[in-house]
Design an enzyme around this catalytic site. Structure first.
Site, PDB file in Angstrom:
ATOM      1  N   LYS A   5       0.821  -1.210   0.000  1.00 47.77           N
ATOM      2  CA  LYS A   5       0.000   0.000   0.000  1.00 47.77           C
ATOM      3  C   LYS A   5       0.866   1.277   0.000  1.00 47.77           C
ATOM      4  O   LYS A   5       2.056   1.238   0.343  1.00 47.77           O
ATOM      5  CB  LYS A   5      -0.939  -0.026   1.212  1.00 47.77           C
ATOM      6  CG  LYS A   5      -1.992  -1.134   1.122  1.00 47.77           C
ATOM      7  CD  LYS A   5      -3.039  -0.976   2.208  1.00 47.77           C
ATOM      8  CE  LYS A   5      -4.091  -2.062   2.105  1.00 47.77           C
ATOM      9  NZ  LYS A   5      -5.163  -1.868   3.110  1.00 47.77           N
ATOM     10  N   TYR A  14     -12.555  -1.514  -4.045  1.00 48.63           N
ATOM     11  CA  TYR A  14     -13.102  -1.695  -2.695  1.00 48.63           C
ATOM     12  C   TYR A  14     -14.630  -1.564  -2.672  1.00 48.63           C
ATOM     13  O   TYR A  14     -15.202  -1.229  -1.620  1.00 48.63           O
ATOM     14  CB  TYR A  14     -12.477  -0.672  -1.741  1.00 48.63           C
ATOM     15  CG  TYR A  14     -11.092  -1.045  -1.248  1.00 48.63           C
ATOM     16  CD1 TYR A  14     -10.869  -2.236  -0.555  1.00 48.63           C
ATOM     17  CD2 TYR A  14     -10.005  -0.199  -1.442  1.00 48.63           C
ATOM     18  CE1 TYR A  14      -9.605  -2.572  -0.082  1.00 48.63           C
ATOM     19  CE2 TYR A  14      -8.736  -0.522  -0.963  1.00 48.63           C
ATOM     20  CZ  TYR A  14      -8.551  -1.717  -0.286  1.00 48.63           C
ATOM     21  OH  TYR A  14      -7.312  -2.046   0.203  1.00 48.63           O
ATOM     22  N   GLU A  19     -10.186  -9.769  -7.687  1.00 51.22           N
ATOM     23  CA  GLU A  19      -9.108  -8.778  -7.525  1.00 51.22           C
ATOM     24  C   GLU A  19      -8.002  -8.960  -8.564  1.00 51.22           C
ATOM     25  O   GLU A  19      -7.481  -7.978  -9.096  1.00 51.22           O
ATOM     26  CB  GLU A  19      -8.555  -8.861  -6.104  1.00 51.22           C
ATOM     27  CG  GLU A  19      -9.599  -8.405  -5.082  1.00 51.22           C
ATOM     28  CD  GLU A  19      -9.137  -8.452  -3.635  1.00 51.22           C
ATOM     29  OE1 GLU A  19      -9.848  -7.897  -2.798  1.00 51.22           O
ATOM     30  OE2 GLU A  19      -8.065  -9.038  -3.356  1.00 51.22           O
ATOM     31  N   HIS A  27      -2.214  -5.405   1.504  1.00 56.11           N
ATOM     32  CA  HIS A  27      -3.539  -6.006   1.305  1.00 56.11           C
ATOM     33  C   HIS A  27      -3.347  -7.431   0.825  1.00 56.11           C
ATOM     34  O   HIS A  27      -2.408  -7.715   0.081  1.00 56.11           O
ATOM     35  CB  HIS A  27      -4.323  -5.215   0.242  1.00 56.11           C
ATOM     36  CG  HIS A  27      -5.542  -5.934  -0.245  1.00 56.11           C
ATOM     37  ND1 HIS A  27      -6.740  -5.886   0.421  1.00 56.11           N
ATOM     38  CD2 HIS A  27      -5.724  -6.765  -1.303  1.00 56.11           C
ATOM     39  CE1 HIS A  27      -7.613  -6.646  -0.220  1.00 56.11           C
ATOM     40  NE2 HIS A  27      -7.021  -7.177  -1.274  1.00 56.11           N
ATOM     41  N   ARG A  40       2.340  -6.488   9.061  1.00 58.60           N
ATOM     42  CA  ARG A  40       1.647  -5.312   9.601  1.00 58.60           C
ATOM     43  C   ARG A  40       2.214  -4.897  10.952  1.00 58.60           C
ATOM     44  O   ARG A  40       2.281  -3.702  11.264  1.00 58.60           O
ATOM     45  CB  ARG A  40       0.148  -5.571   9.664  1.00 58.60           C
ATOM     46  CG  ARG A  40      -0.490  -5.463   8.275  1.00 58.60           C
ATOM     47  CD  ARG A  40      -1.911  -5.910   8.287  1.00 58.60           C
ATOM     48  NE  ARG A  40      -2.596  -5.615   7.017  1.00 58.60           N
ATOM     49  CZ  ARG A  40      -3.673  -6.252   6.613  1.00 58.60           C
ATOM     50  NH1 ARG A  40      -4.201  -7.214   7.345  1.00 58.60           N
ATOM     51  NH2 ARG A  40      -4.237  -5.939   5.464  1.00 58.60           N
ATOM     52  N   ASN A  90      -2.230   0.300   6.568  1.00 61.09           N
ATOM     53  CA  ASN A  90      -1.765  -0.961   7.145  1.00 61.09           C
ATOM     54  C   ASN A  90      -0.845  -1.762   6.230  1.00 61.09           C
ATOM     55  O   ASN A  90      -0.790  -2.991   6.295  1.00 61.09           O
ATOM     56  CB  ASN A  90      -2.955  -1.786   7.644  1.00 61.09           C
ATOM     57  CG  ASN A  90      -3.910  -2.184   6.539  1.00 61.09           C
ATOM     58  OD1 ASN A  90      -3.735  -1.784   5.397  1.00 61.09           O
ATOM     59  ND2 ASN A  90      -4.900  -2.981   6.878  1.00 61.09           N
TER      60      ASN A  90
HETATM   61  P1  CMP Z   1      -7.638  -4.296   3.376  1.00 62.08           P
HETATM   62  O1  CMP Z   1      -7.211  -5.652   3.779  1.00 62.08           O
HETATM   63  O2  CMP Z   1      -7.039  -3.698   2.169  1.00 62.08           O
HETATM   64  O3  CMP Z   1      -9.232  -4.305   3.196  1.00 62.08           O
HETATM   65  C1  CMP Z   1     -10.033  -3.194   3.447  1.00 62.08           C
HETATM   66  C2  CMP Z   1      -9.266  -2.054   4.023  1.00 62.08           C
HETATM   67  O4  CMP Z   1     -10.059  -1.094   4.666  1.00 62.08           O
HETATM   68  C3  CMP Z   1      -8.347  -2.573   5.134  1.00 62.08           C
HETATM   69  O5  CMP Z   1      -7.326  -3.313   4.599  1.00 62.08           O
HETATM   70  C4  CMP Z   1      -7.966  -1.276   5.807  1.00 62.08           C
HETATM   71  O6  CMP Z   1      -6.960  -0.582   5.089  1.00 62.08           O
HETATM   72  C5  CMP Z   1      -9.287  -0.537   5.694  1.00 62.08           C
HETATM   73  N1  CMP Z   1     -10.056  -0.673   6.916  1.00 62.08           N
HETATM   74  C6  CMP Z   1     -10.633  -1.769   7.386  1.00 62.08           C
HETATM   75  N2  CMP Z   1     -11.292  -1.519   8.525  1.00 62.08           N
HETATM   76  C7  CMP Z   1     -11.131  -0.228   8.743  1.00 62.08           C
HETATM   77  C8  CMP Z   1     -11.571   0.643   9.754  1.00 62.08           C
HETATM   78  N3  CMP Z   1     -12.332   0.192  10.765  1.00 62.08           N
HETATM   79  N4  CMP Z   1     -11.203   1.911   9.670  1.00 62.08           N
HETATM   80  C9  CMP Z   1     -10.453   2.362   8.623  1.00 62.08           C
HETATM   81  N5  CMP Z   1     -10.016   1.568   7.627  1.00 62.08           N
HETATM   82  C10 CMP Z   1     -10.341   0.299   7.695  1.00 62.08           C
END
Ligand code: CMP
Length: 138
Positions: free
Chosen positions: A10, A50, A127, A116, A103, A113
């Site tokens: 990311k 998303y 995806e 993905h 992470r 984070n």
């Molecule tokens: P990812 O695994 O890419 O899938 C969805 C993404 O949304 C997740 O990683 C985070 O980057 C983001 N995400 C998920 N939950 C939250 C949350 N509660 N608040 C903000 N971002 C979130």
């Protein structure tokens, strides 16, 4: 049997100079990189990717973040790739991630984070097809 999953380094991790370290972890864990591309995506592309999260309160922030700078899109292959990548990544919220996970080492927050990974077979198929054409996956 070998399985494919989709992953993204990311924008936070790219910005902070962690791309190489994360790719090394993926390699050391036994994944083959089937396809890889560094690019900056548009907000619209992030919204499409998303789409399942469109009703969530974090959708706008998430898609702004994902389009904020270069990221690295990847298709990875190994036995049990989907589950094994999720173990290697650690929990979505780095505060809850196990010691030694990507992470835990490289992520700053639940949104920024670092990485993905697809959460299931159907998601992986969507995806991979969203970002890569068939001829790039031979
Ligand atoms: P990812 O695994 O890419 O899938 C969805 C993404 O949304 C997740 O990683 C985070 O980057 C983001 N995400 C998920 N939950 C939250 C949350 N509660 N608040 C903000 N971002 C979130």
């Amino acid at each position: 049997m070998a399985q494919r999953t989709f992953s993204i380094v990311k924008p936070d991790a790219v910005r902070n100079g962690h791309t190489g370290a994360i790719l090394a972890e993926i390699d050391k864990a036994g994944f083959q990189i089937v396809a890889i591309r560094r690019q900056t995506i548009s907000k619209e592309q992030a919204q499409g990717f998303y789409y399942v999260h469109r009703e969530r309160g974090f959708f706008d922030d998430l898609t702004t973040f994902m389009s904020s700078g270069p990221l690295v899109l990847m298709v990875l292959e190994k036995e049990n790739a989907i589950a094994d990548l999720r173990t290697l990544m650690g929990a979505t919220n780095p505060a809850n991630a196990e010691e030694g996970t990507i992470r835990k080492k490289y992520a700053a927050s639940i949104q920024e984070n670092a990485i993905h990974g697809s959460d299931g077979e159907e998601t992986a198929a969507f995806e991979i097809g969203y970002w890569f054409a068939g001829y790039e996956l031979l």
